[in-house]
Design a protein around this motif. Structure first.
Motif, short mmCIF file in Angstrom:
data_model
loop_
_atom_site.label_atom_id
_atom_site.label_comp_id
_atom_site.label_asym_id
_atom_site.label_seq_id
_atom_site.Cartn_x
_atom_site.Cartn_y
_atom_site.Cartn_z
N VAL A 1 -30.80 -54.05 0.18
CA VAL A 1 -31.99 -54.65 -0.42
C VAL A 1 -32.84 -55.32 0.66
CG1 VAL A 1 -32.83 -56.37 -2.07
CG2 VAL A 1 -30.82 -54.98 -2.63
N ARG A 2 -32.18 -56.06 1.55
CA ARG A 2 -32.90 -56.74 2.64
C ARG A 2 -33.55 -55.72 3.58
NH1 ARG A 2 -31.19 -62.07 3.38
NH2 ARG A 2 -29.54 -62.72 1.96
N GLU A 3 -32.81 -54.67 3.89
CA GLU A 3 -33.34 -53.64 4.78
C GLU A 3 -34.58 -52.98 4.19
OE1 GLU A 3 -31.93 -49.30 6.57
OE2 GLU A 3 -30.43 -50.72 5.81
N MET A 4 -34.55 -52.71 2.88
CA MET A 4 -35.67 -52.03 2.23
C MET A 4 -36.88 -52.94 2.07
SD MET A 4 -35.02 -48.88 1.83
CE MET A 4 -34.16 -48.97 3.41
N GLU A 5 -36.70 -54.25 2.13
CA GLU A 5 -37.85 -55.15 2.09
C GLU A 5 -38.75 -54.95 3.31
OE1 GLU A 5 -36.85 -59.05 -0.60
OE2 GLU A 5 -36.65 -59.24 1.58
N GLU A 6 -38.15 -54.50 4.42
CA GLU A 6 -38.90 -54.28 5.65
C GLU A 6 -39.30 -52.83 5.82
OE1 GLU A 6 -39.74 -56.91 7.30
OE2 GLU A 6 -38.48 -58.20 6.02
N ASP A 7 -38.83 -51.96 4.94
CA ASP A 7 -39.11 -50.53 5.04
C ASP A 7 -40.44 -50.19 4.40
OD1 ASP A 7 -37.79 -47.73 5.60
OD2 ASP A 7 -38.66 -47.61 3.58
N GLU A 8 -41.21 -49.34 5.05
CA GLU A 8 -42.54 -48.99 4.54
C GLU A 8 -42.45 -48.28 3.20
OE1 GLU A 8 -46.40 -46.26 5.85
OE2 GLU A 8 -44.92 -46.86 7.35
N ARG A 9 -41.47 -47.44 3.03
CA ARG A 9 -41.31 -46.70 1.77
C ARG A 9 -40.76 -47.60 0.67
NH1 ARG A 9 -41.46 -41.35 0.72
NH2 ARG A 9 -40.21 -40.49 -0.99
N GLY A 10 -39.84 -48.49 1.01
CA GLY A 10 -39.34 -49.46 0.05
C GLY A 10 -38.05 -49.10 -0.64
N TYR A 11 -37.57 -47.88 -0.45
CA TYR A 11 -36.29 -47.48 -1.04
C TYR A 11 -35.75 -46.30 -0.24
CZ TYR A 11 -38.71 -43.48 -3.16
OH TYR A 11 -39.42 -42.33 -3.36
N PRO A 12 -34.42 -46.13 -0.21
CA PRO A 12 -33.84 -45.00 0.52
C PRO A 12 -33.82 -43.76 -0.36
CG PRO A 12 -32.11 -46.48 -0.25
CD PRO A 12 -33.42 -47.09 -0.68
N ASP A 13 -34.21 -42.63 0.21
CA ASP A 13 -34.23 -41.37 -0.54
C ASP A 13 -32.84 -41.02 -1.08
OD1 ASP A 13 -36.95 -40.92 -0.26
OD2 ASP A 13 -36.71 -39.85 1.65
N GLU A 14 -31.82 -41.32 -0.29
CA GLU A 14 -30.47 -40.95 -0.70
C GLU A 14 -30.05 -41.70 -1.96
OE1 GLU A 14 -26.88 -39.14 -1.03
OE2 GLU A 14 -28.61 -38.55 0.19
N LEU A 15 -30.37 -42.99 -2.05
CA LEU A 15 -30.03 -43.75 -3.24
C LEU A 15 -30.75 -43.19 -4.46
CD1 LEU A 15 -28.64 -46.18 -4.58
CD2 LEU A 15 -30.65 -47.56 -4.01
N TRP A 16 -32.03 -42.85 -4.31
CA TRP A 16 -32.79 -42.29 -5.43
C TRP A 16 -32.22 -40.94 -5.84
CZ3 TRP A 16 -35.17 -43.19 -9.51
CH2 TRP A 16 -36.08 -42.32 -10.09
N ARG A 17 -31.82 -40.11 -4.88
CA ARG A 17 -31.21 -38.82 -5.22
C ARG A 17 -29.90 -39.02 -5.97
NH1 ARG A 17 -33.28 -36.98 -0.12
NH2 ARG A 17 -31.39 -37.72 0.94
N GLN A 18 -29.14 -40.01 -5.57
CA GLN A 18 -27.86 -40.26 -6.26
C GLN A 18 -28.11 -40.77 -7.68
OE1 GLN A 18 -26.21 -42.83 -3.04
NE2 GLN A 18 -24.40 -41.53 -3.20
N MET A 19 -29.05 -41.69 -7.84
CA MET A 19 -29.36 -42.21 -9.17
C MET A 19 -29.84 -41.09 -10.09
SD MET A 19 -31.27 -45.76 -8.00
CE MET A 19 -31.74 -46.28 -9.65
N SER A 20 -30.69 -40.23 -9.57
CA SER A 20 -31.19 -39.11 -10.36
C SER A 20 -30.07 -38.12 -10.65
CB SER A 20 -32.33 -38.41 -9.63
OG SER A 20 -33.40 -39.30 -9.37
N GLY A 21 -29.20 -37.90 -9.66
CA GLY A 21 -28.09 -36.98 -9.85
C GLY A 21 -27.11 -37.44 -10.91
N LEU A 22 -27.02 -38.75 -11.11
CA LEU A 22 -26.16 -39.29 -12.16
C LEU A 22 -26.80 -39.16 -13.55
CD1 LEU A 22 -24.93 -42.54 -10.38
CD2 LEU A 22 -23.53 -40.55 -10.98
#
Length: 378
Positions: A29-50
């Motif tokens: 969460v802390r890392e993504m606060e500094e990320d331009e995109r705001g979320y990791p693609d891998e986490l979103w792929r996993q959430m969608s895959g579930l």
């Protein structure tokens, strides 16, 4: 209304807790606060895959055929973990709006992509007035041949930088009452004349200004009927408020849990600080607030799931939770002492988001007025 979860909902809740605890620690969460995109693609792929993105959508589009209560179970866990993703924007704001009012062709095209996570939607309603009432829509859509040309600026559009399609509310008729002249449009995010600019907020979530300068769309881009968009937008706003209340409940629950755990372990004067009566009273008050949040938020979600009029219950929930979540965070800071105010501690992650969510989709006074107007009108 039965506040107990069904067996399937309990399984969904347990699996979501386990997955997010493993895949979404606060370090991410802390890392993504500094990320331009705001979320990791891998986490979103996993959430969608579930299958999470498809929970509230019919099976014909790749969903699981659930309802708003099933969705609420996931939103609570996402709020508890602060999981960075475009889930709320794409599913609650965008996908459910298309499901509500889209044509068969629009649903076939968009909802299957929402369900598998390959397409991201969002909703753009608010403008300079920051109101969620019809009179605040000043963006115009004028006829242009067989289509429309959109001009205006939308503010506080979540995840607009990654959206494939932005649902834009624009005014197609200047005469008559404000509600009568609004139309919703499906605007591809890469259209010529569309510009997205980030807005920095205290919660570090991804909000954007969307400028439309002669964005030309075909008539097939209309969602619902021309001049009939406000009823659709109003339902979308109600779902968004109810969904945010559930998300805030998840955050408040996490704050309570971390505070109780902390006062059990922190010792002072030779004993855990949780053994002191004043601290116990603080924790009891926090638990009372959290349970109050649970009752009003799930009541609103249940009414939406049943297709019942829920404006009053939604406003009551938002007015209560906005204050209760803030109280829970403030009391947690008292129990933690100085360490709770440091950036290195997780508590501040929730406190900052609580402030943003308190103001989002209408503040306390706005929803108190709506609730009282509803009661007075009975």
């Amino acid at each position: 209304m039965d506040l107990g979860l069904t067996e399937i909902q309990q399984m969904l809740k347990s699996s979501a807790q386990e997955f997010l605890a493993r895949e979404c620690p606060t370090t991410l969460v802390r890392e993504m606060e500094e990320d331009e995109r705001g979320y990791p693609d891998e986490l979103w792929r996993q959430m969608s895959g579930l299958g999470w993105a498809g929970v509230p959508f019919p099976e014909q589009y790749g969903g699981t055929g659930g309802d708003f209560l099933d969705l609420a179970v996931l939103l609570e866990e996402i709020g508890r973990s602060l999981a960075p993703s475009p889930y709320f924007s794409s599913v609650v704001l965008g996908g459910l709006t298309v499901l509500d009012a889209g044509s068969d062709a629009q649903k076939d095209d968009l909802l299957s992509r929402v369900c598998d996570g390959s397409g991201i939607l969002t909703l753009a309603i608010t403008e300079a007035s920051a109101t969620f009432e019809a009179w605040g829509v000043e963006t115009t859509a004028t006829t242009d041949g067989n289509g429309f040309a959109l001009n205006g600026t939308k503010l506080f559009v979540p995840d607009a930088h990654v959206a494939d399609v932005i649902i834009v509310a624009a005014r197609t008729n200047q005469s008559g009452p404000p509600e009568a002249g609004i139309t919703l449009f499906l605007v591809p995010a890469r259209m010529e004349g569309l510009e997205v600019t980030p807005i920095r907020t205290i919660g570090s979530e991804r909000q954007f200004e969307v400028s439309l300068n002669n964005v030309r769309l075909p008539s097939s881009a209309v969602l619902g009927e021309v001049n009939g968009g406000w009823a659709i937008a109003d339902r979308a706003i109600q779902r968004a408020i109810a969904g945010q209340c559930i998300t805030m409940l998840g955050g408040a629950t996490a704050v309570l849990d971390m505070t109780v755990e902390y006062v059990k372990q922190r010792t002072q004067f030779g004993r855990p600080v949780g053994s002191f009566q004043a601290v116990q009273h603080h924790c009891a008050q926090m638990a009372t607030d959290v349970e109050g949040c649970r009752g009003v938020s799930y009541q609103a979600a249940w009414m939406l799931a049943e297709g019942l009029p829920a404006q009053r219950e939604i406003s009551i929930a938002k007015a209560w939770i906005s204050q209760a979540y803030r109280r829970v965070c403030a009391t947690a800071h008292q129990c933690h002492g100085a360490i709770g105010f440091t950036k290195e501690h997780d508590l501040q992650l929730y406190t900052r988001r609580a402030k943003v969510q308190e103001l989002g989709y209408g503040d306390v006074n706005y929803h108190k007025e709506l609730a009282m107007a509803s009661i007075a009108g009975e």
